[in-house]
Write an enzyme that holds these catalytic residues in place. Structure first.
Site, PDB file in Angstrom:
ATOM      1  N   LYS A 275       7.613  37.564  22.939  1.00 15.75           N
ATOM      2  CA  LYS A 275       6.557  36.568  22.895  1.00 15.75           C
ATOM      3  C   LYS A 275       7.134  35.191  22.559  1.00 15.75           C
ATOM      4  O   LYS A 275       8.217  35.096  21.968  1.00 15.75           O
ATOM      5  CB  LYS A 275       5.527  36.931  21.809  1.00 15.75           C
ATOM      6  N   ARG A 349      -1.265  50.037  24.559  1.00 16.54           N
ATOM      7  CA  ARG A 349      -1.846  51.102  25.394  1.00 16.54           C
ATOM      8  C   ARG A 349      -0.941  52.322  25.451  1.00 16.54           C
ATOM      9  O   ARG A 349      -1.415  53.443  25.635  1.00 16.54           O
ATOM     10  CB  ARG A 349      -2.141  50.551  26.786  1.00 16.54           C
TER      11      ARG A 349
END
Length: 499
Positions: A275, A349
């Site tokens: 990120k 996920r």
């Protein structure tokens, strides 16, 4: 953490002391007991209201210091608008508004719990008290020097009610739910060097004191189960991953449980797909779903909810060392389905995939709901006022929507469909872990749906509501504890309201 406000209940006839709090409507009318307590000072409110242009609108506050004609230090009047069709969430808001006005005061506070139409009901009183406690929360554990205005409310607050016993009875379960919210807030606010997977699992294990059975799966146990998707996320971290399974049996013996699953990425750098540096510190809150599940299990077990519940959380750190998984890797999930890693920052996920499958196949719940700070895309779609709701079951979705309206923890249903499902098909594996830029929250939910079989299921994307949500009447904390009150109400409505 500061949760030092002490709430008690006294008869409505009790003489106010210290700070007095009263409620009025938009005509500035007061309740009978309030008028009596004020005596000749009630005219003072009208004069002060005129000078301050206070019109008793919903949530507006009139604050008078050292009012003449009454032996109190301060008078706070909270407006309720028309004073009709008020719900529990309105009184929760009033409690928060009140606590915000008290600031860091330590004076005794007496709240006259009545409207012009009559005394508040026990449920309304309990919501008021919960609102005070939620707003009074501060996470200041690591501050060695505290400013007075940052100290939080540390007052003894007495709520004057028509029926003390009924108020105490109504507030007892609400107090446990509030404790659950505060626990979830504490977990989200902790720094990541303190709260890593092993420590998080240890804190969840403290629920054993409330009669919750807690099982902690280490890396060896998860490897044996074949949880390759979850383990792939954590393989780049020096902190080993954990899965925690909590069981509370408050329902009938043998009755099918309900299940709540939380994403617990204790820190998310994005992995190899790292990120940007800006605001990366916020990624300590990427375990907001797991925090909610632990807080919820605390609430349900402490208030002895009449339901059998499974709470499961997958705990990892997503770090970019030489052992971290790469874009292009293919992992095998516990279900046997293979997943091509396209972006290592779509990691939540993967964690949920294995935990969902584990819970669905091992416990066969009546329904299961997962919570995850899953996608930035949900904030683009819904901002920070609603969580995204995805479900394969209309009845479960409707119940969540209803619970959201009742508690003020709002959800908004988003679509699922086979057209979106095609976006996560992979050329090299059964699926890939991201469907691209468009419909990012939807394709994430489509991915998760592949791991629930036919179990009624709902996915709550709480990226916008669990951390950094807008300040509100009942929350001034960075971590909101979102979801505890919502899901407790869902359980209550589904299993206990008619009992």
């Amino acid at each position: 953490m500061s949760d030092t406000v002490k709430v008690g209940f006294v008869p409505l006839s009790t003489a106010p002391r210290g700070i007095m709090v009263a409620f009025c409507d938009e005509t500035l009318r007061l309740g009978v007991a309030t008028e009596k307590a004020l005596g000749g000072a009630s005219d003072l409110i009208k004069r002060a209201a005129s000078a301050a242009r206070f019109k008793g609108k919903d949530g507006a506050v009139l604050d008078l210091l050292a009012p003449e004609g009454i032996k109190i230090q301060r008078l706070i009047v909270v407006g309720t608008g028309k004073g009709k069709d008020l719900h529990d969430k309105d009184f929760l808001k009033y409690g928060g508004t009140l606590a915000g006005k008290l600031n860091a005061g330590t004076e005794a506070v007496t709240v006259l719990a009545e409207l012009p139409a009559g005394p508040l009901s026990p449920d309304q009183v309990s919501s008021l008290a919960a609102g005070v406690r939620l707003r009074a929360y501060r996470f200041d554990r690591y501050k060695t020097k505290k400013k007075d205005e940052e100290g939080g409310v540390s007052a003894n607050l007495s709520i004057a009610v028509a029926d003390v016993a009924a108020a105490k009875k109504a507030f007892a379960p609400r107090a446990h739910v509030t404790d659950g919210v505060i626990l979830a807030r504490d977990l989200v606010n902790e720094p990541p060097n303190v709260l890593y997977p092993e420590e998080f699992a240890k804190r969840a294990a403290a629920l054993r004191k409330l009669g919750v059975t807690v099982e902690i799966l280490d890396v060896a146990a998860m490897t044996k189960l074949g949880m390759g998707a979850l383990l792939g996320v954590g393989q780049g971290s020096a902190r080993p991953s954990r899965t925690v399974v909590m069981r509370y049996n408050g329902g009938k013996k043998g009755e099918q449980p309900v299940a709540f699953i939380g994403k617990g990425v204790c820190f998310d750098t994005g992995g190899i797909s790292i990120k940007p540096a800006g605001s990366m510190e916020d990624m300590k809150g990427d375990m907001g779903g797991a925090a909610c599940v632990v807080g919820l299990m605390h609430a349900l077990s402490a208030r002895k909810a009449k339901v059998n519940v499974i709470g499961a959380i997958g705990l990892v750190e997503n770090m970019p060392d030489g052992n971290a998984q790469r874009p292009g890797d293919i992992v095998t999930s516990m279900s046997g389905q293979t997943i091509e890693i396209i972006n290592t920052d779509a990691e939540g996920r993967l964690v949920l995939a294995d935990v969902l499958w584990y819970v669905a196949t091992k416990f066969k719940p009546k329904f299961m709901i997962d919570l995850a700070t899953l996608t930035g895309a949900i904030m683009v779609a819904l901002g920070t006022e609603h969580a995204g709701l995805f479900s394969n079951n209309d009845d479960l979705a409707d119940k969540l929507l209803k619970a959201g309206q009742e508690t003020g923890e709002k959800v908004w249903r988003m679509p699922l469909g086979p057209e979106y499902d095609k976006l996560v098909d992979s050329q090299f594996a059964d699926m890939k872990n991201t469907g691209g830029r468009h419909g990012g929250s939807i394709t994430a939910a489509q991915f998760l749906q592949r791991f629930v079989n036919d179990t009624p299921w709902a996915h709550l994307d709480i990226a916008g509501t669990a951390m950094g949500a807008p300040k509100s009447e009942i929350n001034q904390s960075w971590g909101s504890g979102y979801g505890v009150r919502l899901l407790d109400r869902l359980v209550w409505d589904s299993y206990e309201a008619k009992a």
